[in-house]
Design an enzyme around this catalytic site. Structure first.
Site, PDB file in Angstrom:
ATOM      1  N   ALA A 632       0.855  -1.181   0.000  1.00  0.00           N
ATOM      2  CA  ALA A 632       0.000   0.000   0.000  1.00  0.00           C
ATOM      3  C   ALA A 632       0.885   1.224   0.000  1.00  0.00           C
ATOM      4  CB  ALA A 632      -0.889   0.000   1.224  1.00  0.00           C
ATOM      5  N   GLU A 706      11.404  -8.442  -6.755  1.00  0.00           N
ATOM      6  CA  GLU A 706      10.763  -9.624  -6.188  1.00  0.00           C
ATOM      7  C   GLU A 706      10.832  -9.687  -4.664  1.00  0.00           C
ATOM      8  OE1 GLU A 706      12.904  -9.500  -8.553  1.00  0.00           O
ATOM      9  OE2 GLU A 706      12.169 -10.539 -10.329  1.00  0.00           O
ATOM     10  N   ASP A 749      15.567  10.819   2.361  1.00  0.00           N
ATOM     11  CA  ASP A 749      14.855   9.783   3.137  1.00  0.00           C
ATOM     12  C   ASP A 749      15.458   8.419   2.840  1.00  0.00           C
ATOM     13  OD1 ASP A 749      13.069   8.710   4.886  1.00  0.00           O
ATOM     14  OD2 ASP A 749      11.338   8.840   3.561  1.00  0.00           O
ATOM     15  N   ASN A 754      13.278   2.133   2.215  1.00  0.00           N
ATOM     16  CA  ASN A 754      13.119   2.742   0.903  1.00  0.00           C
ATOM     17  C   ASN A 754      14.082   2.170  -0.133  1.00  0.00           C
ATOM     18  OD1 ASN A 754      10.995   4.345   1.672  1.00  0.00           O
ATOM     19  ND2 ASN A 754      12.340   5.961   2.455  1.00  0.00           N
TER      20      ASN A 754
HETATM   21  P1  AMP Z   1       5.879   2.813  -1.798  1.00  0.00           P
HETATM   22  O1  AMP Z   1       4.605   3.550  -1.916  1.00  0.00           O
HETATM   23  O2  AMP Z   1       6.848   3.092  -2.907  1.00  0.00           O
HETATM   24  O3  AMP Z   1       6.533   2.979  -0.448  1.00  0.00           O
HETATM   25  O4  AMP Z   1       5.525   1.271  -1.910  1.00  0.00           O
HETATM   26  C1  AMP Z   1       4.798   0.554  -0.946  1.00  0.00           C
HETATM   27  C2  AMP Z   1       5.264  -0.885  -0.895  1.00  0.00           C
HETATM   28  O5  AMP Z   1       5.046  -1.525  -2.121  1.00  0.00           O
HETATM   29  C3  AMP Z   1       6.749  -1.029  -0.669  1.00  0.00           C
HETATM   30  O6  AMP Z   1       7.087  -1.062   0.678  1.00  0.00           O
HETATM   31  C4  AMP Z   1       7.077  -2.358  -1.329  1.00  0.00           C
HETATM   32  O7  AMP Z   1       6.837  -3.416  -0.437  1.00  0.00           O
HETATM   33  C5  AMP Z   1       6.084  -2.406  -2.457  1.00  0.00           C
HETATM   34  N1  AMP Z   1       6.730  -1.971  -3.698  1.00  0.00           N
HETATM   35  C6  AMP Z   1       6.795  -0.723  -4.189  1.00  0.00           C
HETATM   36  N2  AMP Z   1       7.465  -0.699  -5.347  1.00  0.00           N
HETATM   37  C7  AMP Z   1       7.808  -1.967  -5.615  1.00  0.00           C
HETATM   38  C8  AMP Z   1       8.518  -2.602  -6.690  1.00  0.00           C
HETATM   39  N3  AMP Z   1       9.006  -1.899  -7.711  1.00  0.00           N
HETATM   40  N4  AMP Z   1       8.707  -3.906  -6.635  1.00  0.00           N
HETATM   41  C9  AMP Z   1       8.222  -4.618  -5.598  1.00  0.00           C
HETATM   42  N5  AMP Z   1       7.556  -4.091  -4.567  1.00  0.00           N
HETATM   43  C10 AMP Z   1       7.341  -2.790  -4.576  1.00  0.00           C
END
Ligand code: AMP
Length: 978
Positions: A632, A706, A749, A754
């Site tokens: 999310a 992955e 950050d 991240n």
């Molecule tokens: P974010 O909004 O970018 O913080 O994404 C939320 C969560 O989605 C992250 O903590 C990851 O677990 C997953 N996520 C985001 N981008 C990716 C990606 N390119 N590949 C795999 N998981 C992702």
């Protein structure tokens, strides 16, 4: 039949005593372990329960000191379906939440036992049962909680026994979250050949310690990995400066000291205690570090003096600092001079010869008068006026006016200072006597002509000295203001010539002595004659006037003080441009110069959609297949899926979508991440595949990682990677960050949460965006200045005044290194943000995580240099990690978790440059020193910074450390045996 009778196990036990360490009575355990049960030190029967009876049996053997020792063995390997239980007595927990169980045992290899059936086992099970009852005689099997199945690392064969090679296994397990008074341990054998040589049950504590003069008591560690916050109490004779506290870690070490106590007045800091000031010394304030010698003219005869007593005749004023010398009242002023002027007198004197040792000198003037007959003496009274004032004069002079004529005055002038009132002795005075205002009695002997008048007069009755001259003043009647004439004569008569005929003149006369002028005589009006004639002795016109009137002229002296006010320069200091300043180029269009690409801030676009068009490819929604939700984000779900672009291979992608009902600002912010990410092209930066903006939902498509985010990934695989794998991940992150910093992009950050990890363990930096970067981060907390900042990851200057630069990203990178090496531990554990800020300010830095190689922790410490210019650049970090990967031997030495170590001064003698570099944990530079020709210790003594840079030691922190150590080696001399 129990095979132990056939294959004796325990007869060889004695061989182990040498392996078990020092003699049993003198077994030394670390001081942070508290033993609850030690079978090796039990003298009598252990009293454990074994059932069934033909299972475990207690064996008593003699150790090397001929002391009987209890052990248990079982070896029923010939029969199937074994279920033999051995249960300890009740073990009281003494409040500990996590209990460690250390067992030492031997296990026979089944293959080495001829003819044993396949049911032979090489493991046994360990259980516990919590209970408040310390006298249970039976516990059902189902009431036990299993701790683990224990297998031997080393089993042994009969041949080993014959060769006297015994394999003793040591296993440690722990149980936590206990709540009852104690517990029973049990060992279940299911058909193995085991000898339980020893069992030790203990818990860990942080041993009592004194730090920053605060005493921290023995503290039992918390359950799981929780830290226990402990408040220290100040050692004797000290007081709290800032509330002292430390954290007791789960493995029995003290962490993060904050606050301190300071020695009370009269005491100074020794090693972990406060010691009294010795006689002759004192300490006035707790904030002073050390006792100092009593100041001049004071002494302390007793210990613990918080101030020194003044010698006889010397004093200390209330406002005097205790460190000031004792002082005394001044001596009397000297050389009084008076200058009389009619009814006033100017008094002047010289300052006292002895000021008493102070700078606050002032003067008081006392005044007494006596009537001309010498009787009726008394204080001068209100008619006499002192300018500028009578008491507390700063300058050595005063003007006294309003004196009565013909009066004797005595002025007593005393010098005073801040301690005059403390001295019982009378003040020393300077006395000045004057006789005031002697009026000249004029006997007018008038001889008039048409242009001259002759006057004669009589001098004062009691002149206050020899009369030096007389002063005659005259003017035409009613014309005083316009013109008057002053004439002087030594005799007591004068002919005034050049007058106008038939004109009335006014005359006055006064005398001057050494003491100054007396008062004027009364006014006499005389008229010149119309004709030239002599008129001496004319009884009508010649008059004898005895004028004895008090002088009527008062001279006022005005002093005008001009104050020159020095004006301040008003202005401003222009803030210096910092070379590290975050550089954001405000320009349109992509800059494509190789090697000099600069990140372009999307806000520089008037139309944010143009930024998206410039930096992100529009993807047709039909080429995307969404498969599952994986996370999310702030703006909506994150899904995984596939992307098939025409004439390209299908690839896995992550799809972030903007949830319905968004505002225009939310859409802009959401897409800003894409217009930032789209500018980057690097294997360690998450790659943008494109965006969907032409239909709803709006989406950002990136490559699929992955293994998800790095922090969760590491926690899931705790302890499963080799050091080289971990360093490889760190190298990737550093390389991505180098790319970003080369493009002048400041991330703000950077944290393990991240970073994303793909199936090949490649780490990529993600989470770009504008304001939302921090708004979105659950770790970000509001600072006192209002911004939202992830405190634990952020450099102090960025927290304090929002100075975000690539150097502050380097600080965050150091924290990421720590997260990686500790497999996703939370930086600074459960400490509050406020405590973290305070601890960092006080110089605390995170200790090396468990099993962390020395050079990696050193690199972290370099990233956490307070001065941001001294932190390494990302390019240097990449080089350093590459070097470590090429030379894994450098990673062998593991950092000690001690928080008190001083890596600068080797505690032992060093004999070579290599030994010295190892001792100061700079072993990675051995080759650099050798190739630069620094092979003997005497050759390093004069090494310089530029020399170090030339040979490849480029990190400022390392240069400083090496030079500091060279200096300390130089100073110690004896340590270096060249
Ligand atoms: P974010 O909004 O970018 O913080 O994404 C939320 C969560 O989605 C992250 O903590 C990851 O677990 C997953 N996520 C985001 N981008 C990716 C990606 N390119 N590949 C795999 N998981 C992702």
């Amino acid at each position: 039949m129990a095979l132990s009778r056939i294959y004796p196990v325990l007869i060889f036990l004695l061989l182990f005593f040498s392996c078990l360490g020092p003699g049993r009575g003198a077994r030394n355990y670390p001081d942070n372990e508290v033993t609850l049960l030690d079978s090796m030190s039990a003298l009598g029967d252990l009293g454990w329960e074994a059932y069934p009876a033909e299972g475990w049996e207690e064996i008593s053997v003699m150790d090397e000191r001929n002391t009987p020792m209890r052990s248990y063995q079982v070896c029923n390997v010939m029969e199937a379906n074994q279920n033999n239980w051995l249960r300890t007595r009740h073990i009281a927990r003494h409040g500990a939440q996590r209990i460690y169980i250390e067992i030492k045992f031997t296990l026979r290899d089944c293959n080495s036992l001829p003819g044993v059936p396949g049911t032979c086992k090489e493991t046994f099970n360990m259980y516990y049962h919590e209970s408040n009852n310390d006298n249970l005689w039976f516990i059902k099997e189902s009431q036990y909680v299993k701790i683990d199945t224990i297998a031997a690392d080393e089993s042994f064969t009969q041949t080993d026994v014959g060769d006297r090679v015994m394999k003793l296994n040591t296993e440690v397990r722990d149980i936590s979250n206990l709540s009852k008074k104690g517990f029973y341990l049990a060992f279940q054998d299911v058909g193995a050949c085991i000898a339980l040589v020893s069992l030790r049950v203990f818990y860990k504590k942080c041993p009592a310690a004194v730090h920053n003069l605060a005493h921290f008591p023995d503290t039992v560690t918390g359950g799981d990995s929780a830290l226990v916050e402990v408040h220290g109490s100040c050692v004797n004779d000290s007081e709290e400066f800032e509330s002292p506290k430390m954290y007791c870690s789960a493995d029995g070490g003290w962490l993060v000291p904050i606050g301190r106590c300071i020695c009370k007045p009269g005491f100074e800091e020794g090693k972990d205690y406060c010691q009294p000031c010795r006689p002759g010394t004192y300490k006035a304030s707790a904030k002073d570090a050390y006792c100092t010698k009593c100041p001049p003219h004071s002494y302390s005869q007793q210990e613990k003096a918080s101030e020194c007593t003044c010698e006889k005749g010397y004093y200390r004023a209330d406002m005097d600092p205790r460190s000031m010398a004792c002082t005394r009242p001044p001596s009397a002023p000297e050389n009084g001079i008076s200058t009389l002027n009619d009814t006033s007198v100017a008094l002047e004197w010289r300052p006292p010869r002895d000021s008493g040792g102070r700078g606050d000198l002032a003067y008081n003037v006392h005044c007494r008068k006596c009537a001309p007959d010498g009787r009726k003496c008394g204080p001068c009274g209100g008619g006499v006026h002192f300018t500028p004032r009578q008491f507390g004069l700063d300058a050595a002079k005063v003007l006294v006016s309003g004196l009565l004529p013909n009066t004797d005055y005595t002025f007593s002038i005393e010098a005073i200072n801040g301690v005059s009132d403390l001295s019982p002795s009378p003040k020393q005075q300077l006395t000045v006597n004057i006789t005031s205002g002697q009026t000249v009695s004029v006997i007018l002997k008038e001889r008039k002509s048409k242009d001259s008048i002759t006057l004669a007069w009589q001098g004062p009755d009691r002149p206050n000295g020899v009369i030096v001259e007389y002063e005659v003043i005259y003017y035409e009647k009613n014309q005083r203001d316009q013109n008057y004439t002053v004439l002087k004569t030594k005799s007591n008569m004068m002919t005034v010539e050049g007058l106008k005929p038939g004109t009335t003149y006014v005359f006055r006369v006064r005398a001057r002595t050494d003491g100054g002028y007396g008062s004027y005589s009364g006014e006499i009006e005389l008229e010149t004659s119309q004709e030239d004639m002599l008129a001496i002795g004319d009884p009508n016109q010649s008059t004898i006037l005895a004028v004895s009137i008090a002088g009527g002229v008062v001279l006022l002296v005005f002093l005008v003080a001009c104050f020159v006010v020095s004006g301040r320069h008003c202005g401003y200091i222009k803030a210096k441009q910092d070379p590290d300043e975050e550089k954001m180029q405000f320009q349109h269009g992509r800059v494509k110069l190789p090697g000099s690409r600069t990140y372009i801030h999307p806000h520089t676009y008037e139309d944010p959609n143009q930024a998206i068009r410039d930096f992100a490819k529009e993807i047709d929604a039909s080429s995307i297949r969404i498969e599952r939700v994986i996370g999310a984000g702030e703006f909506g779900e994150v899904c995984s899926g596939r992307l098939k672009l025409p004439s390209k291979r299908e690839i896995y992608v992550a799809i972030k979508s903007l949830k319905a009902g968004y505002t225009e600002k939310q859409r802009r912010d959401f897409l800003s991440e894409a217009s930032i990410m789209g500018q980057f092209d690097h294997p360690n930066i998450i790659r943008l595949e494109g965006v969907v903006t032409k239909c709803k939902p709006v989406m950002i498509i990136t490559e699929f990682m992955e293994n998800g985010s790095l922090d969760t990934f590491l926690k899931k695989h705790d302890g499963q990677f080799t050091i080289i794998q971990l360093v490889g991940m760190l190298r990737g992150i550093a390389s991505g960050m180098k790319y970003l910093s080369d493009m002048n992009y400041v991330h703000r950050d950077l944290a393990a949460r991240n970073i994303l990890v793909n199936s090949n363990l490649v780490c990529k930096v993600s989470d770009f965006g504008l304001s939302r970067v921090l708004e979105d981060d659950p770790e970000a907390a509001y600072t006192t200045r209002g911004g939202k900042i992830p405190i634990r990851w952020t450099a102090p200057e960025a927290i304090a005044y929002r100075k975000f630069t690539s150097a502050s990203d380097v600080w965050s990178y150091g924290i990421v290194m720590w997260e990686v090496m500790s497999y996703g531990e939370r930086p600074y554990w459960e400490m509050s943000n406020q405590d973290v800020i305070k601890a960092i300010e006080e110089g605390y830095r995170l200790p090396p995580p468990m099993d962390c190689p020395v050079p990696l922790h050193q690199l972290m410490l370099d990233c956490w240099q307070k001065e941001r210019a001294e932190r390494p650049k990302f390019s240097q970090i990449v080089n350093m990690l590459d070097k470590l990967i090429r030379n894994p031997n450098a990673l062998k030495e593991l950092a000690n978790s001690s928080i008190w170590e001083d890596p600068i001064t080797p505690e032992f003698s060093v004999n070579s440059v290599d030994e010295w570099l190892d001792a100061i944990k700079m072993g990675q530079y051995k080759d650099n020193f050798t190739s630069a020709g620094y092979v003997t210790l005497d050759s390093i003594i004069y090494i310089s910074v530029s020399e170090l840079s030339k040979m490849g030691v480029t990190l400022v922190g390392h240069q400083k450390k090496i030079l500091a150590s060279v200096q300390s080696l130089h100073a110690q001399g004896s340590h270096v045996q060249v």
